[in-house]
Design a protein around this motif. Sequence first.
Motif, PDB file in Angstrom:
ATOM      1  N   THR A 124       0.719  -1.122  -0.045  1.00 39.71           N
ATOM      2  CA  THR A 124      -0.018   0.011   0.035  1.00 39.71           C
ATOM      3  C   THR A 124       0.932   1.331   0.082  1.00 39.71           C
ATOM      4  O   THR A 124       1.957   1.366   0.721  1.00 39.71           O
ATOM      5  CB  THR A 124      -1.026  -0.028   1.270  1.00 39.71           C
ATOM      6  N   ALA A 125       0.243   2.254  -0.537  1.00 35.65           N
ATOM      7  CA  ALA A 125       1.046   3.599  -0.727  1.00 35.65           C
ATOM      8  C   ALA A 125       1.360   4.305   0.693  1.00 35.65           C
ATOM      9  O   ALA A 125       0.286   4.097   1.492  1.00 35.65           O
ATOM     10  CB  ALA A 125       0.119   4.458  -1.499  1.00 35.65           C
ATOM     11  N   PRO A 126       2.229   4.825   1.284  1.00 34.01           N
ATOM     12  CA  PRO A 126       3.308   5.168   0.271  1.00 34.01           C
ATOM     13  C   PRO A 126       4.438   4.146  -0.078  1.00 34.01           C
ATOM     14  O   PRO A 126       5.242   4.205  -0.590  1.00 34.01           O
ATOM     15  CB  PRO A 126       3.822   6.485   0.695  1.00 34.01           C
ATOM     16  N   ASP A 127       4.205   2.935   0.653  1.00 39.26           N
ATOM     17  CA  ASP A 127       5.378   2.039   0.519  1.00 39.26           C
ATOM     18  C   ASP A 127       5.162   1.120  -0.511  1.00 39.26           C
ATOM     19  O   ASP A 127       3.973   1.495  -1.232  1.00 39.26           O
ATOM     20  CB  ASP A 127       5.099   1.009   1.814  1.00 39.26           C
ATOM     21  N   GLY A 128       6.173   0.288  -0.877  1.00 39.02           N
ATOM     22  CA  GLY A 128       5.772  -0.442  -2.041  1.00 39.02           C
ATOM     23  C   GLY A 128       6.323   0.098  -3.382  1.00 39.02           C
ATOM     24  O   GLY A 128       6.477   1.364  -3.501  1.00 39.02           O
TER      25      GLY A 128
END
Length: 186
Positions: A124-128
């Motif tokens: 999921t944003a902001p990760d990945g």
Amino acid sequence: MRLSVPRLRWRRRLRATGALLLLAAMLALIWTRNPEPVETVAPIRIVDGDSLIIRYDGRALAVRLRGIDAVEYRQSCSRQRVDWPCGIEARDALQQIVGRGALHCRFLAKDNYGRTLAQCRTRTAPDGVDIGAEIVRRGWAVATSDDYLAEEAAAQAQRRGVWQGDFLRPSDWRARQASSAKAARE
């Protein structure tokens, strides 16, 4: 100076209309700022460099990544006048980016072939990783929207993926295949 009754009514209507327009503008701003919900899905199969089959609501769903156009699976490119299967490499690159874990996708619309257009991330944003951005960054797809122009420019400057040699843009390759098929039928 006193205003006449019809003039007072006109002013009230004008103020009420202005208030309604302001409210409508505020609602439109809120609605457009509110992103589509993110769905967690499981990848089933990678079709080519910009298309995959996912499991969603217990069924298989064809998804095309929004904002990009990858070389087609059967498409070849040329490096130093030698053909190489860039379409297969594009599919393999997408497979590597997607991996085996869950994807987090925002479903946006349908394309002309009935596939769901989506923006997908590995987490999921902001990760990945934004999968569309990454496949363009690696040079296996071209940007079809302003969202990924910087990634395309970087891939081209660093001669990654299809930018290593000569290639037809995927849309031009598809058009050429369609005209060849039409000529063969005639």
